[in-house]
Design a protein around this motif. Structure first.
Motif, short mmCIF file in Angstrom:
data_model
loop_
_atom_site.label_atom_id
_atom_site.label_comp_id
_atom_site.label_asym_id
_atom_site.label_seq_id
_atom_site.Cartn_x
_atom_site.Cartn_y
_atom_site.Cartn_z
N LEU A 291 0.78 -1.13 -0.12
CA LEU A 291 -0.17 0.02 -0.06
C LEU A 291 0.99 1.20 0.01
O LEU A 291 1.44 1.57 1.01
CB LEU A 291 -1.00 0.00 1.10
CG LEU A 291 -1.66 -1.34 1.42
CD1 LEU A 291 -2.58 -1.13 2.69
CD2 LEU A 291 -2.67 -1.59 0.22
N THR A 292 1.18 1.62 -1.21
CA THR A 292 1.95 2.78 -1.20
C THR A 292 1.46 4.29 -1.27
O THR A 292 0.39 4.54 -1.80
CB THR A 292 2.69 2.75 -2.60
OG1 THR A 292 3.27 1.34 -2.70
CG2 THR A 292 3.87 3.77 -3.11
N ASP A 293 2.01 5.11 -0.23
CA ASP A 293 1.71 6.42 -0.08
C ASP A 293 2.65 7.22 -0.98
O ASP A 293 3.83 7.57 -0.77
CB ASP A 293 1.62 6.83 1.46
CG ASP A 293 1.24 8.26 1.57
OD1 ASP A 293 1.36 9.17 1.01
OD2 ASP A 293 0.35 8.12 2.64
N ILE A 294 2.09 7.87 -2.05
CA ILE A 294 2.95 8.49 -2.93
C ILE A 294 3.34 9.95 -2.49
O ILE A 294 4.34 10.54 -3.04
CB ILE A 294 2.38 8.70 -4.35
CG1 ILE A 294 1.20 9.62 -4.50
CG2 ILE A 294 1.93 7.31 -4.83
CD1 ILE A 294 0.94 10.48 -5.92
N MET A 295 2.62 10.37 -1.51
CA MET A 295 2.93 11.83 -0.85
C MET A 295 3.82 11.44 0.25
O MET A 295 4.86 12.52 0.23
CB MET A 295 1.66 12.59 -0.30
CG MET A 295 0.37 12.68 -1.43
SD MET A 295 0.89 13.31 -3.01
CE MET A 295 1.41 15.12 -2.76
N VAL A 296 3.78 10.53 1.04
CA VAL A 296 4.62 10.56 2.11
C VAL A 296 5.92 9.97 1.63
O VAL A 296 7.13 9.93 2.06
CB VAL A 296 3.77 9.56 3.05
CG1 VAL A 296 5.03 9.30 4.38
CG2 VAL A 296 2.99 10.18 3.74
N GLU A 297 5.83 8.97 0.57
CA GLU A 297 6.92 8.12 0.22
C GLU A 297 7.18 7.05 0.76
O GLU A 297 8.41 7.07 1.43
CB GLU A 297 7.94 9.21 -0.52
CG GLU A 297 7.51 10.25 -1.63
CD GLU A 297 8.67 10.83 -2.16
OE1 GLU A 297 9.59 10.51 -2.28
OE2 GLU A 297 8.49 12.14 -2.46
N GLY A 298 6.35 5.97 0.97
CA GLY A 298 6.80 4.83 1.44
C GLY A 298 5.57 3.71 1.35
O GLY A 298 4.80 4.24 0.79
N SER A 299 5.94 2.56 1.62
CA SER A 299 4.83 1.50 1.49
C SER A 299 4.60 0.70 2.73
O SER A 299 5.58 0.27 3.28
CB SER A 299 5.29 0.63 0.43
OG SER A 299 5.29 1.20 -0.74
N GLN A 300 3.23 0.51 3.13
CA GLN A 300 2.80 -0.49 4.00
C GLN A 300 2.79 -1.82 3.56
O GLN A 300 2.11 -2.06 2.44
CB GLN A 300 1.46 0.13 4.78
CG GLN A 300 1.17 -0.84 5.97
CD GLN A 300 1.72 -0.40 7.07
OE1 GLN A 300 2.60 0.39 7.35
NE2 GLN A 300 1.53 -1.43 8.00
N LEU A 301 3.51 -2.69 3.93
CA LEU A 301 3.67 -4.23 3.41
C LEU A 301 2.63 -4.99 4.06
O LEU A 301 2.70 -5.16 5.37
CB LEU A 301 4.98 -4.33 3.53
CG LEU A 301 5.52 -5.99 2.86
CD1 LEU A 301 5.09 -5.90 1.68
CD2 LEU A 301 6.86 -6.29 3.07
#
Ligand code: MG
Ligand code: MG
Ligand code: MG
Length: 305
Positions: A252-262
């Protein structure tokens, strides 16, 4: 005999637009090509095609005895089931080299850039073929999608250059605004079933003889998943059993915060922990700065497996 141009299963915008843009180019240089797709369009791709007034490619899943150009992949796990009975005329891609092989010589344009449409833009330049306005707009959007509006570590100078040139052909003054509009469409999950979400951008890989499926959803705010984790996990478990997979993961990638919840469902979660140097908590982990499946996820999983 005409040829089909087809991208991977669970097609993303790059796979769909590549089928259209490469077919047009081939038709201009004297080869008859028909754009095809192996599945339904995502809301993001529907947005792109309707914005630039393009027809969707032909839905086609069987290619035995046909001529085919492969775009945006070269892994058998992402190919039509009968691809070994087809003649592969060429591959245009920007991923790791997969396990497809051919019995005859083929044309290959495989480059480490952010998007297959960047490679296709360079093919248009090579053949000195003018890109129509509508196709240029769609190619621009495909590159903005694959590179997450230039934020992905897969993005290269070639991609930014291609977007600028395509935007000018398409008459788009503010391409970043179009990119954000597109990612907002992509972030709207209302009405989608768990299966539609887990498989919207889902790819299987064979890793040391084990089948590993990795999905990704890119959104502008992870809070859209707040009440959906349980249903997503239930469907990942179902995908694991149905597909006889060793591991199924969803980024689940947050393109604003720049990271992914796996999110992880696996016969051996310790392999995933080892791959990313994390400890899973409730079968989840936060991976800071991770935006790219192909560059920041798959290579580490392959090594761990
Ligand atoms: Mg793709
Ligand atoms: Mg791509
Ligand atoms: Mg992608």
């Amino acid at each position: 005999m005409s040829a089909y141009v087809v991208g991977h299963i669970n097609p993303d915008s790059d796979s769909i637009v590549s089928a259209i843009s490469l077919s047009y180019l081939k038709n201009q240089i004297g080869e008859t090509c028909i754009p095809a797709r192996q599945g339904e369009l995502s809301p993001e791709t529907q947005f792109i095609l309707s914005k630039f007034g393009l027809e969707k490619p032909l839905l086609k899943t069987e290619f035995a005895n046909e001529n085919v150009y492969i775009v945006d992949y070269s892994d058998l796990a992402q190919a039509p089931k009968d691809i070994k009975e087809a003649t592969i005329l060429g591959i245009v891609d920007h991923h790791k080299l997969g396990d497809m092989t051919t019995s005859a010589p083929l044309e290959c344009w495989i480059r480490p850039v952010g998007c297959s449409n960047t490679v296709i833009k360079e093919m248009y330049d090579f053949y000195k073929v003018a890109i129509p306005k509508d196709i240029a707009g769609a190619m621009m959007c495909a590159i903005l999608s694959d590179t997450v509006i230039f934020k992905s570590p897969t993005c290269t100078k070639n991609d930014t250059k291609a977007v600028k040139e395509l935007a000018s052909i398409a008459g788009v003054a503010d391409f970043k605004a179009v990119g954000m509009e597109m990612f907002l469409v992509k972030s709207a999950l209302e009405g989608a079933t768990a299966r539609e979400l887990t498989t919207r951008d889902f790819k299987d890989f064979m890793m040391n003889g084990k089948k590993v499926g990795v999905g990704q959803l890119e959104v502008v705010d992870l809070s859209v998943f707040d009440n959906k984790k349980e249903m997503l996990f239930a469907d990942l478990q179902a995908l694991k059993i149905e597909g006889e997979r060793h591991t199924v993961m969803l980024l689940l990638t947050d393109i604003m915060v720049e990271g992914s919840q796996l999110l992880v469902v696996s016969d051996d979660p310790s392999i995933v922990e080892k791959a990313f140097g994390v400890e899973l908590e409730n079968a989840q982990a936060w991976l800071p700065k991770v935006l790219s499946r192909k560059k920041q996820v798959i290579p580490f999983l392959e090594k761990a497996f």
